[in-house]
Design a protein around this motif. Structure first.
Motif, short mmCIF file in Angstrom:
data_model
loop_
_atom_site.label_atom_id
_atom_site.label_comp_id
_atom_site.label_asym_id
_atom_site.label_seq_id
_atom_site.Cartn_x
_atom_site.Cartn_y
_atom_site.Cartn_z
N ASN A 105 -2.76 0.19 0.67
CA ASN A 105 -3.32 -1.13 1.18
C ASN A 105 -3.23 -1.84 0.13
O ASN A 105 -3.83 -2.04 -0.85
CB ASN A 105 -4.90 -0.90 1.48
N PHE A 106 -2.50 -3.07 0.49
CA PHE A 106 -2.14 -4.12 -0.57
C PHE A 106 -3.41 -5.15 -0.72
O PHE A 106 -3.15 -5.82 -1.73
CB PHE A 106 -0.74 -4.96 -0.27
N SER A 107 -4.21 -5.20 -0.17
CA SER A 107 -5.20 -6.33 -0.05
C SER A 107 -6.54 -5.75 -0.93
O SER A 107 -7.07 -6.44 -1.51
CB SER A 107 -5.62 -6.90 1.36
N ASN A 108 -6.71 -4.44 -0.90
CA ASN A 108 -7.93 -3.88 -1.46
C ASN A 108 -7.68 -2.76 -2.41
O ASN A 108 -8.54 -2.11 -2.82
CB ASN A 108 -9.15 -3.31 -0.47
N PHE A 109 -6.44 -2.38 -2.95
CA PHE A 109 -5.65 -1.57 -3.82
C PHE A 109 -6.20 -0.21 -3.53
O PHE A 109 -6.21 0.61 -4.45
CB PHE A 109 -6.37 -2.20 -5.28
N GLU A 110 -6.45 0.12 -2.27
CA GLU A 110 -6.72 1.61 -1.98
C GLU A 110 -5.39 2.26 -1.74
O GLU A 110 -4.53 1.60 -1.25
CB GLU A 110 -7.62 1.73 -0.89
N ILE A 111 -5.20 3.60 -1.94
CA ILE A 111 -4.12 4.37 -1.64
C ILE A 111 -4.48 5.80 -1.58
O ILE A 111 -5.78 6.02 -2.10
CB ILE A 111 -3.09 4.24 -2.88
N GLN A 112 -3.81 6.70 -0.75
CA GLN A 112 -4.24 7.93 -0.83
C GLN A 112 -3.34 8.76 -1.62
O GLN A 112 -2.00 8.56 -1.50
CB GLN A 112 -4.63 8.59 0.79
#
Length: 188
Positions: free
Chosen positions: A84-91
């Motif tokens: 997710n480029f807007s909240n810096f989340e990734i799995q």
């Protein structure tokens, strides 16, 4: 009505920093840096979604007295997805970083240009009741759809339920892909 930015609204950099510190404290991240792990900072990381094989996977540095630099580990697989480029989340899913299967409880990403760092908090189970939490930090560069110059660091960040099965809290290892280029996989 006009909307005005409040002075106390956090910046995008602060939101990212808070997310990273929820995963791994500055103290533990500094320990990995002191061992030589490269951390790519920035709020514009590249797209890193994909499945990668890390081989040969070699110990670069450690603060564990019994470790031998240059030791080869099992090949590791890394799946990064749902970035997710807007909240810096990734799995993050891994194989052979800590156990045969590693799943991040919470994950974040930083970087800019083609350079990135992924920060994961991973629960590692030794038995049904003995477990520890580790910081798993992976840095590299995206080039032609694969990762080059991959480095990973693991550090025990919570050994309160470890039962003596794990490296001690604060102990850490840095491993590198010694041929500098990851193989791209179709399945994990």
């Amino acid at each position: 009505f006009m909307a005005c930015k409040k002075d106390d609204d956090p910046t995008i950099e602060q939101l990212q920093q808070d997310k990273i510190e929820d995963i791994i404290s500055a103290q533990f991240l500094d320990s990995l840096r002191n061992l030589g792990l490269i951390i790519h900072e920035g709020t514009t990381p590249p797209n890193v979604n994909g499945i990668y094989r890390i081989t040969p996977f070699i110990l670069k540095a450690s603060n564990i007295p019994t470790d031998v630099v240059g030791k080869a580990f099992l090949d590791a697989d890394l799946k990064l997805f749902n970035q997710n480029f807007s909240n810096f989340e990734i799995q993050l899913l891994g194989k052979n970083f800590l156990n045969t299967r590693d799943t991040s409880v919470v994950t974040a990403i930083s970087g800019s240009g083609n350079k990135f760092t992924v920060y994961g908090k991973v629960k590692s189970n030794a038995t049904d009741i003995d477990f520890a939490y580790f910081g798993l930090v992976v840095s590299g560069e995206i080039e032609n759809g694969t990762i080059i110059n991959l480095e990973s660091g693991i550090i025990n960040i919570d050994d309160s339920n470890g039962g003596g099965f794990f490296i001690k809290e604060g102990e850490a290892r840095i491993a590198v892909e010694s041929d500098k280029i990851s193989e791209v996989l179709d399945t994990f």
